[in-house]
Write a protein that holds these residues in place. Sequence first.
Motif, short mmCIF file in Angstrom:
data_model
loop_
_atom_site.label_atom_id
_atom_site.label_comp_id
_atom_site.label_asym_id
_atom_site.label_seq_id
_atom_site.Cartn_x
_atom_site.Cartn_y
_atom_site.Cartn_z
N GLY A 9 -10.46 3.53 -2.01
CA GLY A 9 -9.03 3.76 -1.83
C GLY A 9 -8.72 4.11 -0.38
N ILE A 10 -7.82 3.34 0.23
CA ILE A 10 -7.47 3.54 1.63
C ILE A 10 -5.98 3.85 1.74
N ALA A 11 -5.67 5.01 2.33
CA ALA A 11 -4.28 5.42 2.50
C ALA A 11 -3.68 4.71 3.71
N VAL A 12 -2.55 4.04 3.49
CA VAL A 12 -1.87 3.35 4.60
C VAL A 12 -0.39 3.77 4.62
N SER A 13 0.19 3.75 5.82
CA SER A 13 1.60 4.14 5.96
C SER A 13 2.52 3.02 5.47
N ASN A 14 2.10 1.78 5.70
CA ASN A 14 2.95 0.64 5.38
C ASN A 14 2.07 -0.50 4.83
N LEU A 15 2.26 -0.76 3.56
CA LEU A 15 1.42 -1.74 2.86
C LEU A 15 1.55 -3.15 3.47
N GLU A 16 2.78 -3.55 3.74
CA GLU A 16 3.00 -4.90 4.31
C GLU A 16 2.25 -5.08 5.62
N GLU A 17 2.36 -4.05 6.47
CA GLU A 17 1.68 -4.09 7.77
C GLU A 17 0.17 -4.14 7.57
N ALA A 18 -0.35 -3.29 6.68
CA ALA A 18 -1.79 -3.21 6.45
C ALA A 18 -2.32 -4.54 5.92
N LEU A 19 -1.51 -5.21 5.06
CA LEU A 19 -1.95 -6.48 4.49
C LEU A 19 -2.11 -7.56 5.55
N LYS A 20 -1.32 -7.46 6.62
CA LYS A 20 -1.45 -8.44 7.71
C LYS A 20 -2.88 -8.40 8.26
N PHE A 21 -3.43 -7.17 8.34
CA PHE A 21 -4.81 -7.02 8.82
C PHE A 21 -5.82 -7.49 7.77
N TYR A 22 -5.68 -6.98 6.53
CA TYR A 22 -6.70 -7.28 5.51
C TYR A 22 -6.71 -8.77 5.13
N GLU A 23 -5.51 -9.38 5.04
CA GLU A 23 -5.44 -10.80 4.71
C GLU A 23 -5.59 -11.67 5.96
N GLY A 24 -4.77 -11.34 6.96
CA GLY A 24 -4.68 -12.21 8.14
C GLY A 24 -5.91 -12.14 9.04
N VAL A 25 -6.49 -10.97 9.19
CA VAL A 25 -7.63 -10.82 10.11
C VAL A 25 -8.95 -10.86 9.35
N LEU A 26 -9.08 -10.05 8.30
CA LEU A 26 -10.35 -10.01 7.56
C LEU A 26 -10.48 -11.17 6.56
N GLY A 27 -9.35 -11.81 6.23
CA GLY A 27 -9.40 -12.97 5.34
C GLY A 27 -9.60 -12.63 3.87
N MET A 28 -9.23 -11.43 3.48
CA MET A 28 -9.33 -11.07 2.05
C MET A 28 -8.13 -11.66 1.29
N ASN A 29 -8.28 -11.74 -0.03
CA ASN A 29 -7.20 -12.28 -0.87
C ASN A 29 -6.55 -11.17 -1.69
#
Length: 133
Positions: A9-29
């Motif tokens: 579990g990772i606490a993030v301030s803004n889910l949309e922003e965080a998803l840009k990294f996890y999907e866009g950079v790390l390539g997760m789905n």
Amino acid sequence: MVKKIDHIGIAVSNLEEALKFYEGVLGMNLQGTEIVEEQKVKVAFLPVGDTEIELLESTDKDGPIARFIEKKGEGIQHIAYRVDDIEKEIEEMKQKGIRMIDEVPRYGAGGAKIAFLHPKSTNGVLIELCQRD
Ligand SMILES: C[C@@H](C(=O)O)C(=O)SCCNC(=O)CCNC(=O)[C@H](O)C(C)(C)COP(=O)(O)OP(=O)(O)OC[C@H]1O[C@@H](n2cnc3c(N)ncnc32)[C@H](O)[C@@H]1OP(=O)(O)O
Ligand SMILES: [Co+2]
């Protein structure tokens, strides 16, 4: 006992922003998002191999994720371990003197049964037990 790491579990301030990294950079789905009212969180699940990353954004300024970010900043908030029989595990933990945050299971994302162990009993890591049927 413990079967595997169910999720981190990772606490993030803004889910949309965080998803840009996890999907866009790390390539997760992204598997899906869900609001869990009881925990005052909006969660996003991203499978990685046999486990998942759980991104958590607070839906309330007094929720556990808001408090965590206020004190420690964004980052790893808990590790969740999969168990087969959560009621039995909770009883065993109590017998072993572990301080349980939840003495009866609650319902988490995806309808899983969950219970948290207090970090003061676990060398400083918030641990979630998680049963999925
Ligand atoms: C959706 C669901 C799912 O998977 O399905 C989820 O995961 S929901 C995930 C979000 N839900 C939860 O986290 C629910 C369980 N959490 C809680 O009940 C709370 O967050 C506590 C863990 C009890 C912390 O509460 P609170 O911040 O009010 O307490 P506190 O500030 O007095 O903290 C007590 C001590 O614990 C430490 N502490 C607090 N949060 C911690 C964390 N996440 N990991 C490690 N240590 C932590 C503090 O630094 C402090 O240590 P010092 O005294 O040394 O400074
Ligand atoms: Co969790």
